[in-house]
Design an enzyme around this catalytic site. Structure first.
Site, PDB file in Angstrom:
ATOM      1  N   SER A   1      -6.734 -14.496  41.183  1.00 52.11           N
ATOM      2  CA  SER A   1      -5.909 -15.730  41.418  1.00 52.11           C
ATOM      3  C   SER A   1      -6.366 -17.035  40.420  1.00 52.11           C
ATOM      4  O   SER A   1      -5.647 -17.833  40.626  1.00 52.11           O
ATOM      5  CB  SER A   1      -6.558 -16.430  42.793  1.00 52.11           C
ATOM      6  OG  SER A   1      -6.102 -15.238  43.844  1.00 52.11           O
ATOM      7  N   ASP A  25     -11.706 -13.783  39.552  1.00 54.80           N
ATOM      8  CA  ASP A  25     -10.687 -13.478  40.628  1.00 54.80           C
ATOM      9  C   ASP A  25      -9.292 -13.538  39.976  1.00 54.80           C
ATOM     10  O   ASP A  25      -9.111 -14.621  39.418  1.00 54.80           O
ATOM     11  CB  ASP A  25     -11.077 -13.947  41.782  1.00 54.80           C
ATOM     12  CG  ASP A  25     -10.254 -13.849  42.890  1.00 54.80           C
ATOM     13  OD1 ASP A  25      -9.139 -13.773  42.894  1.00 54.80           O
ATOM     14  OD2 ASP A  25     -10.839 -13.654  44.082  1.00 54.80           O
ATOM     15  N   THR A  33      -5.878  -7.486  42.400  1.00 52.86           N
ATOM     16  CA  THR A  33      -4.734  -7.201  42.978  1.00 52.86           C
ATOM     17  C   THR A  33      -3.526  -8.485  43.254  1.00 52.86           C
ATOM     18  O   THR A  33      -2.530  -8.386  43.043  1.00 52.86           O
ATOM     19  CB  THR A  33      -4.443  -6.291  44.172  1.00 52.86           C
ATOM     20  OG1 THR A  33      -5.395  -7.101  45.268  1.00 52.86           O
ATOM     21  CG2 THR A  33      -5.432  -5.077  43.741  1.00 52.86           C
ATOM     22  N   THR A  92     -11.271  -7.379  42.824  1.00 52.03           N
ATOM     23  CA  THR A  92     -12.041  -6.910  43.922  1.00 52.03           C
ATOM     24  C   THR A  92     -12.831  -5.469  43.548  1.00 52.03           C
ATOM     25  O   THR A  92     -13.986  -5.374  43.839  1.00 52.03           O
ATOM     26  CB  THR A  92     -11.058  -6.401  45.048  1.00 52.03           C
ATOM     27  OG1 THR A  92     -10.684  -7.682  45.540  1.00 52.03           O
ATOM     28  CG2 THR A  92     -12.056  -5.745  45.970  1.00 52.03           C
TER      29      THR A  92
HETATM   30  N1  ASP Z   1      -8.649 -11.755  45.117  1.00 53.60           N
HETATM   31  C1  ASP Z   1      -8.885 -10.413  44.138  1.00 53.60           C
HETATM   32  C2  ASP Z   1      -8.206 -10.621  43.127  1.00 53.60           C
HETATM   33  O1  ASP Z   1      -7.097 -10.515  42.888  1.00 53.60           O
HETATM   34  C3  ASP Z   1      -8.160  -9.530  45.372  1.00 53.60           C
HETATM   35  C4  ASP Z   1      -8.073  -8.103  44.697  1.00 53.60           C
HETATM   36  O2  ASP Z   1      -8.504  -7.909  43.519  1.00 53.60           O
HETATM   37  O3  ASP Z   1      -7.648  -7.126  45.430  1.00 53.60           O
HETATM   38  O4  ASP Z   1      -8.966 -10.666  42.087  1.00 53.60           O
END
Ligand code: ASP
Length: 342
Positions: free
Chosen positions: A58, A56, A88, A12
């Site tokens: 994920s 991302d 995150t 993010t």
């Molecule tokens: N979907 C994002 C990721 O993990 C969430 C984030 O970075 O806060 O890349």
């Protein structure tokens, strides 16, 4: 002058809205840099390596961890510290993975990211990035203050393999429920010197993982079909059993038999609590005594994230089953407490 390497993987912190759908997608490091002019004000030499295609988190997989570990290893002698910008969602898994891969680190590797993109006015990304850089550069008379893999987020520095993302909404997104913060950040940065890890040998990178592992999460009403389905996955080597409370499961005979047969066939089972805080104490209750008898390994106070990564790591190291079991019960990178009351 201190020199630091920033490794940008995505997340993010560097995302922007896709114009047609409005969904957040990873963007290049350039826009991130444009939004943080403060980077130029540091009295450090800062270089940046960016993933060609930022992700991302994920989408993270073994190849990304190997890339991060390789970048750190190749540049190890040239920099005083490393900051990894990462999403995150899976940061706790990635920080755990890198902590196992890099043995006897003597330099800081600080993971950080943000809940709001750096381009947003109220972003938490600036403070997270700027303080992570400060921490990665911090030295005392004995060298780097931090010599391990950490996550810095919202005023706290945590040991990476002790973390869990527990909040999708707050800036305070991570917790380390079973281990104290390694630093608390306000006007000053207070390090928890007594808890900081130190290497006891030469720095070594270990890149192999074996992914033939899975989770088995207990829930009331779980059926033989679910348990047997998971335990009969072809080639399965390890299971992280997510249990109730201090390590308890149903005492139904079919369940204990299924686990016992799996263990007899060579599958290693590690017991981790579904509770975020506290530890597994097999045998404290009757509902976990059978697990001791059939050879399930108690995971103490390890997180679920660190447990699955540690299994993948140990199975990747050409160890005997007895050695894998031995190391699962020990702290190898500070990921569990060996002295807990049981
Ligand atoms: N979907 C994002 C990721 O993990 C969430 C984030 O970075 O806060 O890349």
């Amino acid at each position: 002058m201190n020199s630091l390497l920033l490794i940008y993987t995505g997340g993010t912190i560097g995302m922007m809205e896709e114009p047609t759908t409005g969904s957040l997608i990873p963007f290049d490091f350039k826009q991130l840099q444009d939004n943080v002019p403060e980077l130029k004000r540091f009295n450090y030499h800062i270089d940046v390596v960016s993933f060609d295609d930022p992700i991302d988190s994920s989408d993270v997989n073994l190849s990304h961890w190997q890339k991060i570990a390789d970048i750190i290893t190749v540049n190890y002698e040239h920099y005083d510290g490393f900051v990894v910008l990462h999403g995150t969602d899976t940061m706790a898994y990635s920080a755990s993975a890198i902590s196992f891969m890099l043995e006897n680190l003597s330099k800081p590797v600080i993971f950080t990211g943000s809940q709001l993109p750096i381009g947003k006015l109220r972003t938490d990304g600036k403070e997270n990035l700027i303080t992570s850089i400060e921490i990665a550069a911090a030295q005392d008379a004995d060298g780097p203050i931090v010599q391990e893999v950490c996550i810095y987020f919202e005023s706290q520095l945590f040991r990476g393999n002790r973390t869990h993302k527990y909040n999708t909404e707050n800036f305070d997104a991570f917790e380390s429920a079973n281990f104290p913060a390694l630093a608390e950040v306000g006007i000053h940065i207070f390090y928890n010197h007594d808890q900081l890890l130190r290497p006891n040998g030469t720095f070594t990178i270990r890149k192999n993982f074996d992914t033939r592992v899975t989770y088995l999460k207990m829930f009331p009403g779980i059926t033989p079909a679910v348990v047997n389905g998971i335990l009969s996955i072809p080639g399965l080597k390890g299971v992280v059993l997510e249990t109730f409370g201090s390590g308890n499961t149903t005492t139904d005979k079919w369940f204990t038999d299924a686990l016992e047969n799996a263990i007899k066939s060579g599958i290693i089972i590690l017991n981790v609590s579904q509770c975020n805080q506290g530890f597994v104490a097999q045998g404290r209750y009757e509902t976990s005594s059978a697990l001791n008898r059939i050879g399930v390994i108690g995971g103490a106070d390890i997180t679920s994230e660190a447990a699955i990564i540690k299994m993948m790591y140990l199975f990747g190291q050409e160890l005997s089953p007895a050695e894998v079991k031995h190391y699962l019960g020990l702290s190898i990178r500070g990921e569990l407490s060996e002295n807990y009351e049981s």
